[in-house]
Design a protein around this motif. Structure first.
Motif: not given
Lengths: 172, 755, 288
Positions: C72-76, C95-96, C101-102
């Protein structure tokens, strides 16, 4: 093939600690299932596109937009709504009580989503400061503009987490 | 002795339900056997409806009907299909022709929302496009496409006011300034969508649950539409998940009631967000202000021309343009004033109330221009306001004498908190600049209007207040409970409130115009007096008391008897319940009887607000950031300080959105940003780090209560525009002050440097 | 609509290949469910990728930083490994959209969606990242992100192909990279202009510079001929201005609610310059 049929598959869900089975069409968003089939009315649809946060729920402890998640794809992951954050004996949970104490509600359509977001973020980041929580909350929109009171609630929660942590640390 | 209940920070009684999410809105209401509606909306800005082919839609399993405007028009049970609070010009569903993109054309009714949704896209509407107009100035030109045959000039309001010899003053004035300002359409964006459930019983009575601020208007409009007596139309207004004016007047209820009648089963309709954006918006306005001033900056004369876009239907027009006219002069002493205020039909989303209605636009114009005058004369904008602001006893543009006005206190308050005379903090970089700005506004309140409160005192000592005022997050019920406890002098814990249900609760004109606290205060004052009279009568007749009584602390006494608690009195008298009604009927408003000549009394009292801000402008991007924001409103007295602060704060936050980026854009007859990604509202990160407010109160304990629901919003945008001017020397006369618009203005003034 | 749950990546590819027009892969769902709700797609079936082996993981390999597609973007954003090796990517992922959503959206899904206004693609292009793409044949192919995204919501992925991982080349030493997101309206807005810049420095001089502008056109805008002038310089103010101004002229900017084409061009100039200021060698970075 017809989009109108309701011949969904039976899906098992873990919601607010309880296991339940619901028959849902494959393309049904989790928000609709929770609201209309499970009866968890704190989950509200407003924008329908993941912007406003009125349908925020926790999936495995993290906040997500339930309007952008398919019920049939939730699988074994546990789901929690604002109703599920109520404490023992039906008393408001910690975050909910901070919102009540700080009058962090007006029309309140958005407030359960706010509570779920704050609870999720503080659950994952117990040491977070007010500014971090503020950023985590930026995707939960309140048209009444209750933000000042909401931040006051966050401030209380952060302060009590810190004093709790300090109290738990033995003095030397 | 209890502590005073007014001014106490009492939470809303249902606070826990609000926070946990167990409060029930109209959107949560269901009735057995209810069917679900789904709209088919116009794709054309102006067209004849040639045919509506529902064959495929009706073939979808679960679909019960596809109701069209033609079905309603030919049904004898709907003798008066056209509705409108201000002017009956709107059909429940488009009939014969459509007048804007997004107008409801048909309602698919099905057993499930899913089936209705699937069928709606299969309804085939054939249009014959007509020429269309979306600009109100073009709409008023001869030969423009006509929206409504009954009003072939597209006029939807034409109001005039003239006081003094305006032309003579202009001829002699030392300075004359003239500017044109523009305020775009904007959307209220209540998070709870429009939703209504309608159910008819076998005897021909209609029951409606709706997300509405105006239950009494909904009742009256539907009773007329179906030619039913009022008691056969029952309207419930549960707490609202946001209104901000959007849920005023009458919106989707007629369509849903017609569908339920035609299908013969209860129908529920909940709009989706794109549809919500197409129901109602804020009036777009173009405002030309010509002002004469003397060398000291005294305002001598004003000539104001206002043109509003009414949209396709006059939800609040033609009356709205009159309200704008009354407020357009601003809170200033101007001896000679001429105003013309018009609204025109166009093929766009209908305009209606929007928090700070018909005030946000004109306040942007007159408060921007006041700073332009200050700049012209080299005067301090704060001092220039103090020189011209109305004080008690002054005559307003309408000719009425002002009373209970506190504009100077308000501007002093916001100037002081923003450190007006101190320079802004130095900006963080060479490409950013900072400035401060302020604005003061006035708003008339709906006059005449009526509020009734029915109060029951029960034998157990509990008090139930019945009200048709709508709880929309402002805390109406909690405020009414506090007012009732105050006037009846009983413990707040004994007071409960029953909300709008026209079969049970008495009349209230509407929950709008910041009139609820004010008018319920008067109504409850009267109810309390009636209750005391009634109790005195019981004491005399049934207990044999004589002599004057005193009431206090929930007890009645005479010099010989008591104090006897009310519940004991009722018990002794053998009375189960005492039931009284208090009425507040504001009188006046005759100044607006003749649209061609507005003069005289227009408002029972005046709403007053002020805002000061400090902004930072990035000269390279044009982006404006509000660093500090302080608002003040005149409250007279405060019922609940926390809720008053939330109203003032929330108004400024909403105002920041409309000042900087909110703009419902129409291109080629179509709204191009009807969703919450392309139309953005402020988030917590858009709230200035320092956002504060204060409600000013009188020393007089009997001072009149003033509503505070919309006093700081009209001052926010002009305060920001004025601060941007003081930071950049660039004047932006079009809202919103988008980064692009500010950059263009900055670049226009200072040509681009070479790379 | 059926929800299919393959037991392997290969099965997923076969399911997608068997009915390419009517079957869609489902990762975090934030994009697909949105399109379903808006009626933009109406597939017969979606293929769940969560739980499929081989799509997770986040590790440093000899080839680069390998991020499993389902991360997930949070984990990235929160990964110390990503923060250490590709800080501009971690920042862009943070920042997405919004946190919700992240928490759901995945990096693989983000790239495969090819949304012109999303933040990560331009950063990935600036870092010369590539996608490991699995196909129905059982093999994989490497596709630079730059070549993968060809237009609005359009990629070179073939029927049955799934992004398996995103690989970011490791910093050989001296890489400074940044992502500058310029939003023109509410803080929650999508970017008006997003600029990813990456410079390779040796002894305070530029050995290579890439600048990628996102959210202004259908694809991330990268013009290596315009950054060539910076090679050998210290990336001083005049070079920065020159590159920025060249980019402003070169981008084929579009109009939307966040700004007109004219404004986007102006902002390209400003934001590219600001991005370059941020990555310029410290000695040259300050001052005028």
């Amino acid at each position: 093939m017809s989009e109108a049929t309701d011949d969904g598959q039976v899906v098992r869900l873990k919601v607010n600690g309880a296991e339940l089975s619901v028959a849902v069409p494959g393309d049904e968003p989790l928000a609709t299932t929770l609201r209309d089939r499970v009866g968890l009315r704190s989950v509200r649809t407003a924008c329908g596109i993941g912007i406003c946060g009125s349908c925020t729920v926790q999936v495995e402890g993290r906040a997500v937009s339930s309007c952008l998640m398919l019920t049939a794809a939730v699988g074994e992951r546990s789901v929690r709504t604002c109703e599920g954050l109520v404490g023992a004996e039906g008393a408001p949970g910690r975050v909910q009580q901070a919102f009540v104490d700080n009058r962090a509600y007006q029309c309140s359509y958005c407030i359960p989503g706010m509570v779920v977001s704050v609870d999720a973020y503080l659950g994952e980041h117990p040491d977070a400061d007010v500014d971090e929580v503020r950023h985590a909350l930026s995707g939960n929109l309140c048209r009444c503009g209750t933000y000042v009171s909401i931040l006051a609630a966050v401030h209380d929660l952060v302060a009590s987490a810190r004093s709790g942590a300090a109290a738990a640390t033995p003095a030397d | 002795m209890r502590r005073p209940v007014l001014g106490a920070d009492q939470p809303m009684p249902d606070a826990v339900d609000r926070v946990v999410g167990t409060i029930r809105f109209a959107v949560d209401h269901a009735v057995p056997g209810m069917l679900h509606g789904r709209l088919v909306s116009s794709q054309s800005p102006h067209a004849r409806i040639v045919s509506v082919d529902a064959t495929e839609a009706l073939a979808v399993p679960g679909v019960r009907a596809v109701v069209t405007g033609a079905d309603i028009a030919r049904d004898p049970r709907v003798p008066h299909p056209l509705f409108g609070v201000s002017r009956p010009d709107q059909p429940p569903l488009a009939t014969d022709k459509v007048r804007y993109v997004g107008e409801p054309v048909a309602l698919v009714v099905a057993e499930t929302e899913r089936a209705a949704r699937a069928a709606a896209v299969l309804v085939d509407v054939e249009y014959e496009d007509l020429p269309y107009v979306t600009d109100p100035a073009e709409a008023l030109r001869p030969g423009a496409p006509v929206l409504h045959d009954q009003w072939p000039d597209n006029a939807c309001g034409d109001w005039r006011l003239q006081r003094g010899d305006v032309d003579a003053v202009f001829r002699q004035a030392e300075h004359v300034v003239e500017h044109v300002y523009h305020s775009p359409a904007a959307s209220q964006v209540p998070l709870e969508p429009f939703v209504a459930v309608a159910e008819w019983d076998d005897a021909g009575s209609l029951e409606v649950w709706s997300s509405t601020q105006w239950p009494s208007a909904v009742q009256r409009v539907l009773a007329h539409m179906f030619d039913r007596p009022l008691d056969q139309v029952r309207v419930h207004a549960p707490p609202l998940g946001g209104g901000y004016g959007a849920k005023g007047q009458v919106k989707i209820e007629p369509m849903v009631a017609c569908a339920a009648l035609l299908v013969g089963q209860p129908v529920r309709l909940e709009l989706d967000r794109v549809e919500v954006f197409h129901v109602v918006c804020k009036h777009e306005a173009t405002m030309r202000l010509r002002t004469a001033v003397d060398g000291e900056g005294r305002l001598l004369a004003r000539d104001i021309d206002l043109l509003y876009n009414a949209g396709a239907y006059g939800i609040t027009d033609p009356g709205a343009a009159g309200n704008a006219l009354v407020r357009a002069n601003g809170p200033y002493r101007v001896p000679a004033v001429r105003i013309r205020s018009r609204a025109a039909y166009t093929s766009t989303v209908p305009s209606g109330s929007y928090r700070g209605a018909m005030t946000n636009q004109v306040s942007f114009a007159y408060e921007s221009q006041l700073d332009e005058i200050a700049a012209l004369l080299g005067k301090d904008p704060y001092e220039l306001r103090r020189l011209n602001l109305l004080v008690d006893g002054d005559t307003y543009a309408t000719g009425e004498t002002m009373h209970d006005v506190h504009f100077i206190e308000l501007v002093d308050e916001v100037a002081s908190v923003i450190d007006w005379h101190a320079p802004p903090e130095p900006p963080p970089s060479a490409t950013t600049v900072r400035g401060k700005g302020l604005a003061v506004i006035l708003k008339s309140t709906p006059t005449p209007s009526r509020t009734e409160c029915r109060v029951e005192l029960h034998a157990d000592g509990s008090v139930v207040v019945f009200t048709s005022s709508v709880e929309m997050g402002q805390g109406a019920f909690a405020t009414i409970a506090q007012l009732a406890a105050h006037h009846l002098d009983v413990d707040l814990s004994r007071v409960s409130v029953v909300g709008p249900d026209t079969a049970r609760t008495p009349f209230d004109t509407m929950t709008a115009g910041s009139r609820t606290t004010f008018s319920n205060d008067h109504a409850l004052h009267e109810a309390a007096a009636h209750l005391r009279e009634h109790l005195d009568g019981l004491a005399r007749e049934l207990l044999g008391w004589s002599g004057p009584t005193q009431h206090g602390d929930g007890c009645v006494s005479t010099s010989d008897e008591g104090p006897v608690p009310y519940e004991l009195l009722l018990a002794k008298a053998g009375v189960d319940v005492v039931d009284v009604t208090g009425v507040f009927q504001s009188v006046g408003g005759e100044g607006m009887k003749d649209p061609s000549d507005v003069h005289g009394h227009t408002s029972v009292h005046w709403h007053q607000g002020a805002v000061a801000v400090e902004v930072e402008v990035d000269l390279e991007t044009g982006k404006v950031e509000v660093l500090r924001c302080h608002g003040a409103s005149w409250a007279g007295r405060v019922v609940n300080p926390a809720r008053v602060r939330q109203q003032n704060d929330g108004c400024m936050i909403m105002g920041i959105g409309t000042a900087l980026y909110e703009d419902l854009q129409v291109v080629d007859g179509q709204v191009v940003n009807p969703n919450m990604s392309d139309y953005m509202i402020p988030s917590v990160l858009d709230v200035p780090q320092a956002l504060t407010s204060r409600a000013l109160v009188s020393d007089d304990p009997a001072a009149e209560l003033h509503g505070v629901g919309e006093m700081t919003i009209p001052a926010t945008a002009p305060a920001i525009a004025n601060a941007v001017f003081r930071a950049t020397a660039v004047r932006v006369r079009d809202l919103p002050l988008t980064a692009e618009r500010v950059l263009s203005a900055v670049r226009g003034r200072e040509p681009q440097e070479g790379a | 609509m059926q929800i299919l749950r393959p037991s392997s990546l290969l099965e997923a590819c076969h399911l997608l290949e068997s009915d390419p027009w009517d079957t869609r892969p489902l990762a975090g769902g934030t994009a697909l469910v949105l399109m379903l709700r808006q009626g933009l797609v109406a597939p017969r079936a979606v293929v769940r990728l969560d739980g499929v082996d081989g799509l997770d993981g986040l590790e440093v390999t000899p080839h680069g930083l390998r991020i499993g597609a389902l991360t997930t973007l949070t984990d990235v954003a929160a990964s110390p490994v990503v923060q250490a090796h590709a800080p501009s990517l971690a920042y862009a992922c943070s920042r997405v959209g919004n946190l919700r959503v992240r928490n759901a959206a995945t990096l693989g899904g983000n790239v495969a969606e090819a949304d012109y206004a999303s933040d990560p693609p331009s950063v990935l292009v600036s870092l010369d990242a590539w996608c490991q793409v699995a196909g129905p044949s059982g093999g994989t192919r490497d596709v630079p992100v730059r070549e993968l995204i060809t237009g609005f919501l359009t990629t070179t992925l073939e029927p049955g192909e799934v992004v398996q991982a995103v690989v970011v080349p490791l910093d050989p030493g001296g890489r400074r990279a940044t992502y500058e997101k310029y939003i023109s309206r509410s803080s929650e807005d999508r970017p008006c202009v997003g600029v990813a810049a990456s410079v390779q420095l040796r002894d305070g001089a530029v050995r290579g510079l890439t600048v990628v502008v996102g959210a202004v056109a259908g694809t991330p805008q990268r013009f290596d001929d315009l950054t060539a002038q910076a090679v050998g310089t210290t990336l001083g103010p005049s070079v920065r201005r020159s590159v920025a101004s060249a980019y402003a002229s070169a981008v084929d900017a579009m109009d939307d609610a966040r700004g007109s084409a004219w404004y986007r061009q102006q902002m390209t100039e400003v934001v590219v310059r600001r991005a370059l200021e941020r990555i310029a060698p410290v000695a040259a970075g300050g001052g005028a």
